[in-house]
Design a protein around this motif. Structure first.
Motif, mmCIF file in Angstrom:
data_model
loop_
_atom_site.group_PDB
_atom_site.id
_atom_site.type_symbol
_atom_site.label_atom_id
_atom_site.label_comp_id
_atom_site.label_asym_id
_atom_site.label_seq_id
_atom_site.Cartn_x
_atom_site.Cartn_y
_atom_site.Cartn_z
ATOM 1 N N GLY A 1 46.864 36.639 51.389
ATOM 2 C CA GLY A 1 45.834 37.653 51.564
ATOM 3 C C GLY A 1 44.814 37.603 50.439
ATOM 4 O O GLY A 1 44.780 36.664 49.633
ATOM 5 N N ILE A 2 43.973 38.625 50.380
ATOM 6 C CA ILE A 2 43.016 38.775 49.282
ATOM 7 C C ILE A 2 43.759 39.502 48.172
ATOM 8 O O ILE A 2 43.926 40.718 48.208
ATOM 9 C CB ILE A 2 41.760 39.544 49.730
ATOM 10 C CG1 ILE A 2 41.081 38.808 50.896
ATOM 11 C CG2 ILE A 2 40.781 39.700 48.561
ATOM 12 C CD1 ILE A 2 39.864 39.531 51.457
ATOM 13 N N HIS A 3 44.230 38.751 47.193
ATOM 14 C CA HIS A 3 45.199 39.268 46.228
ATOM 15 C C HIS A 3 44.581 39.973 45.032
ATOM 16 O O HIS A 3 45.271 40.744 44.358
ATOM 17 C CB HIS A 3 46.086 38.127 45.728
ATOM 18 C CG HIS A 3 47.188 37.792 46.677
ATOM 19 N ND1 HIS A 3 47.881 36.603 46.651
ATOM 20 C CD2 HIS A 3 47.734 38.504 47.701
ATOM 21 C CE1 HIS A 3 48.803 36.594 47.600
ATOM 22 N NE2 HIS A 3 48.726 37.737 48.251
ATOM 23 N N ARG A 4 43.334 39.685 44.738
ATOM 24 C CA ARG A 4 42.721 40.311 43.567
ATOM 25 C C ARG A 4 41.355 40.862 43.933
ATOM 26 O O ARG A 4 40.867 40.667 45.042
ATOM 27 C CB ARG A 4 42.653 39.309 42.403
ATOM 28 C CG ARG A 4 44.057 38.902 41.945
ATOM 29 C CD ARG A 4 44.078 37.794 40.926
ATOM 30 N NE ARG A 4 45.450 37.298 40.770
ATOM 31 C CZ ARG A 4 45.768 36.085 40.357
ATOM 32 N NH1 ARG A 4 44.816 35.211 40.045
ATOM 33 N NH2 ARG A 4 47.031 35.715 40.256
ATOM 34 N N SER A 5 40.742 41.534 42.999
ATOM 35 C CA SER A 5 39.552 42.332 43.298
ATOM 36 C C SER A 5 38.381 41.481 43.783
ATOM 37 O O SER A 5 38.233 40.307 43.418
ATOM 38 C CB SER A 5 39.134 43.117 42.058
ATOM 39 O OG SER A 5 40.077 44.128 41.769
ATOM 40 N N VAL A 6 37.556 42.119 44.595
ATOM 41 C CA VAL A 6 36.315 41.527 45.085
ATOM 42 C C VAL A 6 35.165 42.312 44.463
ATOM 43 O O VAL A 6 35.144 43.546 44.522
ATOM 44 C CB VAL A 6 36.226 41.586 46.620
ATOM 45 C CG1 VAL A 6 34.965 40.874 47.107
ATOM 46 C CG2 VAL A 6 37.473 40.969 47.252
ATOM 47 N N HIS A 7 34.230 41.601 43.850
ATOM 48 C CA HIS A 7 33.118 42.258 43.167
ATOM 49 C C HIS A 7 31.776 41.756 43.689
ATOM 50 O O HIS A 7 31.616 40.571 44.004
ATOM 51 C CB HIS A 7 33.170 42.003 41.654
ATOM 52 C CG HIS A 7 34.268 42.733 40.952
ATOM 53 N ND1 HIS A 7 35.416 42.116 40.517
ATOM 54 C CD2 HIS A 7 34.390 44.040 40.608
ATOM 55 C CE1 HIS A 7 36.202 43.004 39.937
ATOM 56 N NE2 HIS A 7 35.604 44.177 39.973
#
Length: 684
Positions: free
Chosen positions: A240-246
């Motif tokens: 999945g998307i495991h860390r933050s999206v900025h």
């Protein structure tokens, strides 16, 4: 148009499937006939001199707000659509990225980001899904970002394993190798002052050429055909998307990259050598600029500064420097300065760009017998860990992260290895601030088939990792692999080429790895390392139940490693599974009593080895219990942790705490915690 669409599908297929070849277990006359890839027979005669080296990464500074930069988080609840496992490219073919996922008429579920998607629902099909899933998020971009003529960037902390990203239906980013960040400038793709859409296709499949390796097989099931991801590593393949999206901005001319090297001289003078990369839209603009460089201490006082006109290289000298020290080696561990960079134009008082970078100042060196920091020999006491927690899987969770670091300090550890992949950027920042040393490991675990394309991907994983973490004071070594199959002759030229490349970009750190072979002479990898590391489970996998077969075997094996390679030696893994609350007297395997007895015997071996000076560290496996794939040898996952999965101590944690604090007292005169020893009786 149809031909272009077909070419696009073929291109994406090649990207996603080149390292994730599906193998069929076709039933023929009641027997399984496995179709092997013909080009990967485990040859030893590959010519690695023709391997294409990775293109050096540039940029990817951690998003930080300043006078000239804005940062917006896109974390939150996204939408998710699961592809059919038998048709992972259905979304490409049907162009889901050109429309909202809801308009595809497929089932949509809500999914938090960052998090692994596997444990979020009660659907085992999603938990065990093999193939692609699609994420979607809508967002707005302020109108003034267009008026202010800034660059707009989209950045992902990590997506496991492969990702393709579209913005408003247009291709924006592609990335392979989970656990590492990627970004791109998206100003030409977004609508300022109105709604925008991000679509992300995530593929979790592992193959012979991914880092780590795996294999997807087809097997008959009651519902027809099942696609199964197999792998040999002992942790769950969360995805999945495991860390933050900025979403963040920079000026048109901006500070693109910063490379730092620090050292401390004999007269307590600190030194920071820096190399800068400036991103710009106009060469003439850059010619009229300079960099104001200021180093600020914890009280925000400027302790060193300079004006740099060449915009590339420079050196700061810091008198009466406060060095970065590990936890319990100094009364004030983890001292961090802030390097403030202001890109300015001569005729303007306002800076073009401002970026502030934390920096710890320390010297690191090593030889054939020791690893030293600020001139003092290190003895590492810590853990192998995992990024793993209930529900979130491998998703970034600052609450769990804070709990972990508080437990590390409570127990008296001063180091851990990022087994078996790069951990979050936030965890590296925590380690800097808390004075916890890091053995930084790339995601190569149980590598088995050695060949040129895998080597290129392995090199790329290390290059991206080193670029991301090179400025962290906490990083004291790079680990290039965990338990690769180094008894194979094919491993020798492979790791020779890998180590040679990695040393050329190692940023002043030694190379290590965790070996797991019967004897040191059988290892085809360790000759290329600066620090020897090995894993050994005496009284568990070897002679289970026999705690009387630990001290001498461990002592003898460590000596053999040193005698063979004449390098410092670390035990990276030892331990045994323990069921919380299970007790047995006398101690019996799987009981908490057995784990404490097993630890105590290892402590005796380690103390004998410490007298030999070249033995420089002991790492328990593991910090906390963690999830694995389903197997009859694992009851709810791997239970070797000294803490439970929800971060509560087992009996062994209290024993280990006494040892780690006692070592700190003996080596560095650290004070004992007031609650380390419980009151028993007044002996007076």
């Amino acid at each position: 148009m149809r031909n272009f669409k077909q070419l696009w599908i073929l291109l994406v297929s090649a990207i996603l499937l080149s390292a994730s070849t599906v193998k069929s277990n076709d039933v023929v006359d009641g027997k399984e006939e496995i179709q092997q890839e013909q080009e990967l027979p485990g040859r030893t005669s590959y010519n690695y001199s023709t391997v294409v080296l990775p293109r050096p990464t540039v940029g990817l500074l951690y998003p930080r707000e300043s006078e000239t930069r804005e940062v917006r988080s896109l974390d939150g609840v996204w939408q998710l659509l699961k592809s059919n496992a038998s048709d992972p490219l259905q979304g490409i073919r049907e162009e889901w990225y050109k429309q909202t996922l809801r308009s595809t008429d497929h089932e949509i579920i809500f999914m938090p980001v960052p998090a692994s998607y596997n444990d979020m629902t009660v659907d085992k099909q999603l938990r065990d899904h093999v193939g692609t899933v699609w994420y979607e998020r809508h967002f707005f971009v302020p109108v003034h970002w267009s008026r202010d003529r800034v660059r707009t960037w989209l950045r992902f902390g990590s997506v496991h394993y492969q990702a393709v990203v579209w913005v408003n239906g247009q291709l924006a980013l592609r990335h392979s190798i989970g656990h590492l960040p990627f970004e791109g400038e998206i100003g030409r793709l977004i609508n300022y002052g109105s709604e925008n859409r991000i679509t992300v296709m995530v593929d979790n499949r592992l193959g012979n050429r991914t880092i780590p390796q795996g294999q997807v097989i087809k097997q008959p099931s009651d519902e027809g055909v099942a696609y199964i991801q197999t792998y040999t590593f002992d942790f769950f393949n969360y995805a999945g998307i495991h860390r933050s999206v900025h979403l963040y901005t920079t000026p048109e001319t901006y500070i693109q990259d910063i490379e730092l090297k620090t050292q401390i001289t004999t007269n307590e003078l600190g030194r920071i050598d820096y190399h800068l990369t400036i991103g710009n839209g106009s060469v003439s603009t850059v010619k009229n600029t300079y960099m104001l460089v200021q180093l600020r201490d914890r009280n925000n006082v400027v302790v060193a500064h300079q004006i740099n006109h060449n915009l590339q290289n420079g050196t700061l000298l810091i008198p009466n420097v406060k060095p970065w020290w590990p936890y319990l080696m100094h009364p004030h561990p983890g001292y961090m300065y802030t390097l403030e960079l202001q890109l300015k134009v001569d005729s303007s008082a306002a800076p073009l760009d401002v970026y502030r970078h934390p920096v710890g100042i320390r010297s690191l060196s090593w030889n054939n017998n020791s690893l030293t920091l600020n001139g003092k020999p290190l003895y590492l006491r810590g853990f192998g860990k995992h990024e793993d927690s209930d529900i979130r899987g491998k998703g970034l969770d600052n609450a769990v992260l804070m709990r972990d670091f508080n437990l590390l300090k409570w127990i008296g550890a001063n180091a851990y290895r990022t087994s078996h992949y790069p951990y979050s950027e936030e965890s590296m920042q925590f380690a800097d601030e808390h004075g916890i040393m890091i053995i930084d490991e790339c995601p190569s675990v149980n590598t088995d088939i050695f060949e040129p394309q895998l080597l290129e991907n392995h090199m790329s994983a290390l290059e991206q990792l080193i670029h991301r973490d090179r400025n962290h004071a906490c990083v004291i070594a790079w680990s290039i692999a965990n338990e690769p199959r180094t008894k194979k002759k094919a491993a020798e030229p492979y790791f020779g080429a890998l180590a040679n490349y990695t040393k050329s970009i190692a940023q002043g750190r030694p190379l290590t790895a965790a070996a797991n072979v019967d004897t040191p002479t059988a290892c085809m990898m360790s000759q290329f390392l600066d620090i020897i590391g090995f894993n050994r489970y005496n009284a568990w996998y070897h002679n289970p139940g026999r705690t009387d077969m630990i001290v001498q075997p461990m002592y003898d094996e460590a000596r053999k490693w040193h005698e063979r390679y004449r390098k410092p030696v670390i035990v990276f893994e030892y331990g045994g599974d323990t069921m919380e609350g299970y007790h047995s007297l006398p101690a019996y395997i799987w009981s908490e009593d057995y784990q404490t007895e097993l630890f105590s015997k290892h402590f005796k071996a380690f103390d004998k080895l410490r007298e030999l000076k070249w033995f420089i560290g002991e790492f328990v496996w593991n910090f906390a219990d963690f999830k694995t794939e389903q197997t009859f040898t694992r009851v709810g996952g791997n239970k070797k942790g000294v803490f439970t999965r929800n971060r509560q101590p087992k009996d062994a944690a209290h024993l280990l705490r006494k040892r780690y604090h006692a070592i700190a007292f003996k080596l560095d005169n650290a004070s004992f915690p007031a609650d380390l020893f419980q009151y028993i009786i007044d002996w007076n």
